[in-house]
Design a protein around this motif. Structure first.
Motif, PDB file in Angstrom:
ATOM      1  N   ALA A  63      18.761 -20.155  12.995  1.00 23.44           N
ATOM      2  CA  ALA A  63      17.969 -19.247  13.755  1.00 23.44           C
ATOM      3  C   ALA A  63      18.153 -19.671  15.325  1.00 23.44           C
ATOM      4  CB  ALA A  63      16.646 -19.624  13.085  1.00 23.44           C
ATOM      5  N   PHE A  64      18.073 -20.612  15.590  1.00 22.62           N
ATOM      6  CA  PHE A  64      17.891 -21.090  17.110  1.00 22.62           C
ATOM      7  C   PHE A  64      19.167 -20.370  17.774  1.00 22.62           C
ATOM      8  CE2 PHE A  64      19.683 -23.786  20.481  1.00 22.62           C
ATOM      9  CZ  PHE A  64      18.855 -23.607  21.651  1.00 22.62           C
ATOM     10  N   VAL A  65      20.542 -20.569  17.332  1.00 27.49           N
ATOM     11  CA  VAL A  65      21.379 -19.872  18.153  1.00 27.49           C
ATOM     12  C   VAL A  65      21.238 -18.359  18.010  1.00 27.49           C
ATOM     13  CG1 VAL A  65      23.104 -21.870  18.033  1.00 27.49           C
ATOM     14  CG2 VAL A  65      23.114 -20.303  16.218  1.00 27.49           C
ATOM     15  N   GLN A  66      21.002 -17.978  16.985  1.00 26.05           N
ATOM     16  CA  GLN A  66      20.966 -16.280  17.017  1.00 26.05           C
ATOM     17  C   GLN A  66      19.972 -15.975  17.765  1.00 26.05           C
ATOM     18  OE1 GLN A  66      23.329 -15.475  15.260  1.00 26.05           O
ATOM     19  NE2 GLN A  66      23.817 -17.313  14.464  1.00 26.05           N
ATOM     20  N   ARG A  67      18.723 -16.758  17.985  1.00 28.46           N
ATOM     21  CA  ARG A  67      17.564 -16.294  18.855  1.00 28.46           C
ATOM     22  C   ARG A  67      18.122 -16.003  20.386  1.00 28.46           C
ATOM     23  NH1 ARG A  67      14.567 -19.014  22.065  1.00 28.46           N
ATOM     24  NH2 ARG A  67      14.823 -21.038  20.709  1.00 28.46           N
ATOM     25  N   VAL A  68      18.939 -17.355  20.750  1.00 29.54           N
ATOM     26  CA  VAL A  68      19.520 -17.130  21.909  1.00 29.54           C
ATOM     27  C   VAL A  68      20.679 -16.118  22.028  1.00 29.54           C
ATOM     28  CG1 VAL A  68      21.119 -18.661  23.713  1.00 29.54           C
ATOM     29  CG2 VAL A  68      19.502 -19.871  22.449  1.00 29.54           C
ATOM     30  N   ARG A  69      21.489 -15.837  21.078  1.00 26.14           N
ATOM     31  CA  ARG A  69      22.321 -14.835  21.237  1.00 26.14           C
ATOM     32  C   ARG A  69      21.740 -13.507  21.441  1.00 26.14           C
ATOM     33  NH1 ARG A  69      23.059 -13.135  16.274  1.00 26.14           N
ATOM     34  NH2 ARG A  69      21.895 -11.333  17.105  1.00 26.14           N
ATOM     35  N   GLN A  70      20.526 -13.252  20.578  1.00 30.66           N
ATOM     36  CA  GLN A  70      20.051 -11.877  20.696  1.00 30.66           C
ATOM     37  C   GLN A  70      19.175 -11.886  22.129  1.00 30.66           C
ATOM     38  OE1 GLN A  70      19.803  -9.630  17.849  1.00 30.66           O
ATOM     39  NE2 GLN A  70      19.183  -8.619  19.743  1.00 30.66           N
ATOM     40  N   ALA A 112      23.870 -30.843  24.418  1.00 31.80           N
ATOM     41  CA  ALA A 112      23.280 -29.951  25.383  1.00 31.80           C
ATOM     42  C   ALA A 112      22.297 -30.525  25.731  1.00 31.80           C
ATOM     43  CB  ALA A 112      23.229 -28.386  24.668  1.00 31.80           C
ATOM     44  N   SER A 113      21.980 -30.238  27.080  1.00 33.34           N
ATOM     45  CA  SER A 113      20.694 -30.755  27.706  1.00 33.34           C
ATOM     46  C   SER A 113      19.499 -29.716  27.828  1.00 33.34           C
ATOM     47  CB  SER A 113      20.762 -31.483  28.917  1.00 33.34           C
ATOM     48  OG  SER A 113      21.253 -30.373  30.091  1.00 33.34           O
ATOM     49  N   SER A 114      19.737 -28.595  27.389  1.00 35.64           N
ATOM     50  CA  SER A 114      18.616 -27.501  27.409  1.00 35.64           C
ATOM     51  C   SER A 114      19.207 -26.384  26.710  1.00 35.64           C
ATOM     52  CB  SER A 114      18.278 -27.248  29.065  1.00 35.64           C
ATOM     53  OG  SER A 114      19.525 -26.573  29.605  1.00 35.64           O
ATOM     54  N   GLU A 115      18.188 -25.389  26.363  1.00 31.85           N
ATOM     55  CA  GLU A 115      18.517 -24.099  25.932  1.00 31.85           C
ATOM     56  C   GLU A 115      19.599 -23.492  26.909  1.00 31.85           C
ATOM     57  OE1 GLU A 115      16.505 -20.040  24.823  1.00 31.85           O
ATOM     58  OE2 GLU A 115      15.475 -21.775  23.984  1.00 31.85           O
ATOM     59  N   ALA A 119      22.936 -21.246  26.132  1.00 32.12           N
ATOM     60  CA  ALA A 119      22.997 -19.985  26.378  1.00 32.12           C
ATOM     61  C   ALA A 119      24.273 -19.722  27.282  1.00 32.12           C
ATOM     62  CB  ALA A 119      21.653 -19.301  27.171  1.00 32.12           C
ATOM     63  N   ALA A 120      24.523 -20.488  28.162  1.00 26.74           N
ATOM     64  CA  ALA A 120      25.739 -20.313  29.157  1.00 26.74           C
ATOM     65  C   ALA A 120      26.914 -20.317  28.303  1.00 26.74           C
ATOM     66  CB  ALA A 120      25.866 -21.353  30.039  1.00 26.74           C
ATOM     67  N   VAL A 121      27.158 -21.094  27.367  1.00 26.56           N
ATOM     68  CA  VAL A 121      28.264 -21.179  26.451  1.00 26.56           C
ATOM     69  C   VAL A 121      28.606 -19.895  25.519  1.00 26.56           C
ATOM     70  CG1 VAL A 121      29.409 -22.553  24.439  1.00 26.56           C
ATOM     71  CG2 VAL A 121      28.280 -23.785  26.281  1.00 26.56           C
ATOM     72  N   ILE A 122      27.329 -19.475  25.075  1.00 20.41           N
ATOM     73  CA  ILE A 122      27.417 -18.274  24.263  1.00 20.41           C
ATOM     74  C   ILE A 122      27.583 -17.131  25.137  1.00 20.41           C
ATOM     75  CG2 ILE A 122      25.901 -16.784  22.753  1.00 20.41           C
ATOM     76  CD1 ILE A 122      24.418 -19.227  21.684  1.00 20.41           C
ATOM     77  N   ALA A 123      26.889 -17.069  26.419  1.00 18.24           N
ATOM     78  CA  ALA A 123      27.371 -16.046  27.173  1.00 18.24           C
ATOM     79  C   ALA A 123      28.800 -15.804  27.439  1.00 18.24           C
ATOM     80  CB  ALA A 123      26.398 -16.261  28.441  1.00 18.24           C
ATOM     81  N   HIS A 124      29.381 -16.961  27.890  1.00 22.89           N
ATOM     82  CA  HIS A 124      30.868 -17.092  27.967  1.00 22.89           C
ATOM     83  C   HIS A 124      31.561 -16.424  26.691  1.00 22.89           C
ATOM     84  CE1 HIS A 124      34.703 -18.562  29.649  1.00 22.89           C
ATOM     85  NE2 HIS A 124      34.864 -18.696  28.532  1.00 22.89           N
ATOM     86  N   GLU A 125      31.303 -16.863  25.633  1.00 17.30           N
ATOM     87  CA  GLU A 125      32.063 -16.574  24.444  1.00 17.30           C
ATOM     88  C   GLU A 125      31.665 -14.804  24.395  1.00 17.30           C
ATOM     89  OE1 GLU A 125      34.290 -17.990  23.120  1.00 17.30           O
ATOM     90  OE2 GLU A 125      33.995 -19.454  24.316  1.00 17.30           O
TER      91      GLU A 125
END
Length: 200
Positions: A63-70, A112-115, A119-125
Motif C-alpha cells: 500500500a505504501f509503494v502504491q500510494r507513492v506511485r499514485q 531508504a532514509s525517507s519517502e 519516490a525518486a527511485v519510483i519516479a526514475h522507473e
C-alpha cells in the motif's frame, strides 16, 4: 537429422508465438496482489521467480509503494497503468520488468532514509515506462529467449560459441543492461521534473 529436429522445434515455437492459440488465458491474465490498487501481470511475477526473486506480500508495504506511485502518477497527469512490486532481494535495486510492473527491492526500502528517496527511485522507473523504454527492453528479452531456444534445440551449449558467453552469463546482468546511457539520463531528467510536480 539434428538440423531437421532444430527446424521442427523452431517451427513449433514460431507457431505458438505467432498464433497465440496455445496460450491458456488463465496463465496470461492479470492477477490481484494483496494491498495493490491494480492487478499484476502474472508473466512479470513468473519472470521475477525465474530471477530467484519472490514478491513480498506485506499489505502495508504494498500500500505504501502504491500510494507513492499514485502521487507521482497524479502529478504527471497521465496514468501509467502499472503497479509497483517489492521483491525479496536484500540489495539496493529497482527496475521495470514491463510497461505494467516496476520492481523495488526490499533492501532499497529498508535502506531508504525517507519517502522522498523511495519516490525518486519510483519516479526514475516511471520515466522508463512513460518514455517507452520497457518496450525496447521487452524486445531485448525476446531476442534473449530466442537465443535460449536455439541453445536448447542444438543440444546444450552449441550457441555459446556464437555469442562468446553463455546465456546464463548474459541473463545475470540483464536488468542492469536493458537501458542505454541516454535512456538513463532521460529517466533521471524525467524523475527530477516529476518529483518537483509531486511536491517531493
Amino acid at each position: 537429422m539434428q538440423i531437421t529436429k532444430l527446424g521442427g522445434y523452431l517451427l513449433a515455437f514460431a507457431l505458438v508465438v505467432l498464433t497465440g492459440c496455445a496460450v491458456d488465458p488463465k496463465y496470461s491474465a492479470l492477477k490481484p496482489l494483496e494491498g495493490a490498487d491494480r492487478k499484476v501481470n502474472i508473466n512479470d511475477i513468473r519472470q521475477l521467480r525465474q530471477m530467484d526473486r519472490t514478491p513480498i506480500l506485506d499489505a502495508n508495504l504494498i500500500a505504501f509503494v502504491q500510494r507513492v506511485r499514485q502521487r507521482l502518477e497524479d502529478a504527471w497527469g497521465k496514468p501509467c497503468d502499472c503497479v509497483v512490486v517489492v521483491d525479496s532481494f536484500s540489495g539496493y535495486e529497482a527496475y521495470s520488468l514491463s510497461t505494467t510492473t516496476i520492481v523495488l527491492s526490499a533492501g532499497l526500502i529498508a535502506q531508504a532514509s525517507s519517502e522522498d528517496e523511495v519516490a525518486a527511485v519510483i519516479a526514475h522507473e516511471l520515466g522508463h515506462v512513460y518514455q517507452g523504454d520497457t518496450t525496447k527492453g521487452s524486445q531485448q528479452q525476446a531476442a534473449l529467449d530466442m537465443v535460449k531456444l536455439a541453445g536448447w534445440a542444438t543440444g546444450a551449449g552449441g550457441y555459446t560459441l556464437l555469442f562468446g558467453e553463455t546465456v546464463d552469463d548474459m541473463t545475470k546482468g540483464l536488468i542492469y543492461k536493458r537501458w542505454s546511457k541516454e535512456q538513463e539520463i532521460a529517466a533521471d531528467r524525467f524523475s527530477a521534473q516529476l518529483l518537483l510536480k509531486a511536491g517531493y
